[in-house]
Scaffold this motif. Sequence first.
Motif, mmCIF file in Angstrom:
data_model
loop_
_atom_site.group_PDB
_atom_site.id
_atom_site.type_symbol
_atom_site.label_atom_id
_atom_site.label_comp_id
_atom_site.label_asym_id
_atom_site.label_seq_id
_atom_site.Cartn_x
_atom_site.Cartn_y
_atom_site.Cartn_z
ATOM 1 N N LYS A 131 0.834 -1.212 0.000
ATOM 2 C CA LYS A 131 0.000 0.000 0.000
ATOM 3 C C LYS A 131 0.862 1.253 0.000
ATOM 4 C CE LYS A 131 -3.592 -2.429 2.450
ATOM 5 N NZ LYS A 131 -2.811 -3.674 2.636
ATOM 6 N N CYS A 132 0.630 2.074 -1.006
ATOM 7 C CA CYS A 132 1.358 3.338 -1.097
ATOM 8 C C CYS A 132 0.567 4.411 -0.357
ATOM 9 C CB CYS A 132 1.529 3.747 -2.549
ATOM 10 S SG CYS A 132 2.348 5.350 -2.723
ATOM 11 N N ILE A 133 1.275 5.324 0.271
ATOM 12 C CA ILE A 133 0.609 6.389 1.017
ATOM 13 C C ILE A 133 -0.185 7.303 0.088
ATOM 14 C CG2 ILE A 133 2.466 8.122 0.981
ATOM 15 C CD1 ILE A 133 1.886 8.293 4.142
ATOM 16 N N GLU A 134 0.120 7.225 -1.216
ATOM 17 C CA GLU A 134 -0.643 8.022 -2.186
ATOM 18 C C GLU A 134 -2.067 7.503 -2.345
ATOM 19 O OE1 GLU A 134 1.652 7.697 -5.735
ATOM 20 O OE2 GLU A 134 3.168 9.122 -5.075
ATOM 21 N N GLY A 135 -2.290 6.244 -1.955
ATOM 22 C CA GLY A 135 -3.646 5.726 -2.016
ATOM 23 C C GLY A 135 -3.837 4.517 -2.919
ATOM 24 N N TRP A 136 -2.794 4.136 -3.685
ATOM 25 C CA TRP A 136 -2.952 2.933 -4.514
ATOM 26 C C TRP A 136 -2.359 1.732 -3.800
ATOM 27 C CZ3 TRP A 136 1.815 0.887 -5.727
ATOM 28 C CH2 TRP A 136 2.903 1.768 -5.784
ATOM 29 N N SER A 137 -2.719 0.545 -4.278
ATOM 30 C CA SER A 137 -2.151 -0.654 -3.681
ATOM 31 C C SER A 137 -2.006 -1.701 -4.758
ATOM 32 C CB SER A 137 -3.024 -1.161 -2.539
ATOM 33 O OG SER A 137 -4.226 -1.681 -3.047
ATOM 34 N N GLN A 138 -1.135 -2.668 -4.504
ATOM 35 C CA GLN A 138 -0.829 -3.669 -5.512
ATOM 36 C C GLN A 138 -0.390 -4.954 -4.812
ATOM 37 O OE1 GLN A 138 2.568 -2.829 -8.042
ATOM 38 N NE2 GLN A 138 1.296 -3.027 -9.868
ATOM 39 N N PRO A 212 5.295 -5.184 5.504
ATOM 40 C CA PRO A 212 3.889 -5.115 5.088
ATOM 41 C C PRO A 212 2.966 -4.326 6.024
ATOM 42 C CG PRO A 212 4.740 -7.320 4.802
ATOM 43 C CD PRO A 212 5.780 -6.566 5.576
ATOM 44 N N TYR A 215 3.148 1.706 5.251
ATOM 45 C CA TYR A 215 3.029 2.251 3.902
ATOM 46 C C TYR A 215 4.360 2.098 3.164
ATOM 47 C CZ TYR A 215 -1.463 4.623 4.561
ATOM 48 O OH TYR A 215 -2.789 4.904 4.746
ATOM 49 N N TYR A 242 4.914 14.181 6.659
ATOM 50 C CA TYR A 242 4.142 12.941 6.787
ATOM 51 C C TYR A 242 4.232 12.377 8.204
ATOM 52 C CZ TYR A 242 3.449 12.843 1.766
ATOM 53 O OH TYR A 242 3.069 13.165 0.492
ATOM 54 N N GLY A 247 1.868 3.383 9.763
ATOM 55 C CA GLY A 247 1.600 1.944 9.844
ATOM 56 C C GLY A 247 0.122 1.603 9.788
ATOM 57 N N HIS A 248 -0.133 0.335 9.542
ATOM 58 C CA HIS A 248 -1.511 -0.117 9.378
ATOM 59 C C HIS A 248 -2.004 -0.897 10.572
ATOM 60 C CE1 HIS A 248 -0.171 0.058 4.999
ATOM 61 N NE2 HIS A 248 -0.861 1.127 5.263
ATOM 62 N N ASN B 37 -4.029 10.054 -5.741
ATOM 63 C CA ASN B 37 -4.365 8.838 -6.496
ATOM 64 C C ASN B 37 -5.802 8.996 -6.994
ATOM 65 O OD1 ASN B 37 -4.053 6.177 -7.530
ATOM 66 N ND2 ASN B 37 -5.135 5.356 -5.749
ATOM 67 N N GLU B 173 -9.386 -1.574 -1.627
ATOM 68 C CA GLU B 173 -9.685 -0.626 -2.703
ATOM 69 C C GLU B 173 -11.169 -0.288 -2.757
ATOM 70 O OE1 GLU B 173 -7.615 -1.657 -6.290
ATOM 71 O OE2 GLU B 173 -5.700 -1.301 -5.262
ATOM 72 N N ARG B 176 -11.888 2.283 -0.111
ATOM 73 C CA ARG B 176 -11.501 3.642 -0.504
ATOM 74 C C ARG B 176 -12.560 4.255 -1.435
ATOM 75 N NH1 ARG B 176 -8.060 6.425 -4.375
ATOM 76 N NH2 ARG B 176 -6.907 8.084 -3.333
#
Lengths: 248, 227
Positions: A131-138, A212, A215, A242, A247-248, B37, B173, B176
């Motif tokens: 998870k990127c702090i920008e808001g996307w995840s992969q 994991p 961020y 920031y 953390g999550h 994003n 996702e 969000r």
Amino acid sequence: MEETTFTKRQVLRKSAISFAIFILVGFMVYFGYQWVKRQPKIAGAPRPLRESLNFNEQVSSRLFDSSRLVKEYPVSAAEKKVRFNGSDGLRDSVNSGTWRLRVVRSAGDTLQISLSELKALPKKEIVFDFKCIEGWSQVTHWGGVPMKTFIDHYRLGPESQLKYMGLQTPDKGYYVGIDMPSALHPQTLLCYEMNGRALPLREGFPVRLIIPVKYGIKHLKRIGTMFFSNEKPPDFWAERGYDYYAGH
Amino acid sequence: MKTIVKKHPLAIRWFHWINFPVLACMIWSGLLIYWANDVYKITVGGKLLFKFFPESFYKALNVPFRLAEGMSWHFAMMWIFAVNGLLYVLYTFLSGQWRYLLPNRRSMKEAWQVLLHDLRIRRFEQPFLKYNGAQRIAYTTILVMGVGSLITGLAIYKPVQFGFLTWLCGGYEWARLEHFALTIGYVLFFLVHIVQVAKAGWNNFQSIITGFEVKKPAADTKTTDKH
């Protein structure tokens, strides 16, 4: 609904008081907001906001179970095209033969560990939602030595009693500080593989951090130096407004 | 002499007016975060209908490159938003105010009549002082949406610790997207709310500040208040 009778004057007086309070509180909110924005910045965030981020960190570390596991996925779910973000700390060239992980145990006492020595330790693979702090995840696939295994193997037990672990790239262009419970989390890796192959240069070859429970900003690429401290080690993005914990 | 009718208890007026700037701050800081994003758009049959949001919109509001600032405000104000909201819910249920708020058997039909009235299709004289059916449905929905924002927000904020909530939302996702959609919902609610309050007039508006409405001497059997 309840009805009452008053003189015209009394009604006017009641309204006036209510409106006076309303307008006063309105101004207080407005000036309070302006006040917050005017406060001196601590690491890029106005003091009250920095304090509230630190307060949230305290709440998280007190209330939450730091050993909770991140959800893992099957290898088939992992993305082949891994999203790339950020090359701070990676601008120099690197040679896997001469590269060493420098572990500062105390002043003047530094371990130098080679890539092959790291690879000789038990390996763990993980597929998780990065998870990127920008808001996307992969969902991505990584392999390496669990930090806990590494710490135990090199007898860094006393050092790991301190509150934080600090990591830097060899050129010190990027650096992070990690609270020790997150650093020792069972899914935190000193990672040297992505999708079953050696890390690509831009993903942090030869060894990077995969953590994991944080961020992406904390997953430092190309580790040069590791050290331990009771003070918060410098952190690249936390110096730029920031949250330090991230953390999550 | 004037007869006044008590309408909004002091506590509810405070909850309402605390929520206004706090929610505004949450929406604004949320926009600063979303920009980093900004993937949501509406497409119909593969054709782009609307992108959230156009560059000109960001530029006009000075949104770009303020992610850290947005997060620091968002995670400070979230406490006030949550505590104020929870106190409102507690108060509403303990004080019995829920009787005026929650939709009842008549609300659906009444909301329809209100809608027709507002669209100037058929006249409808509202028989109730506090909230009509449309208001009951709208204000209860907004309360549920608030709970939704808390749940989806926690699901994105701490997806490991609140893994159950993230799962409940359909994953990270989805959570969000839901969080974003709820925010768009608040903005739409706000627009309708403002129009309705403006239409209802001063006596109605000032009651959310003073707590009471002044009864018109001539029309003592029929008060046409709303919102």
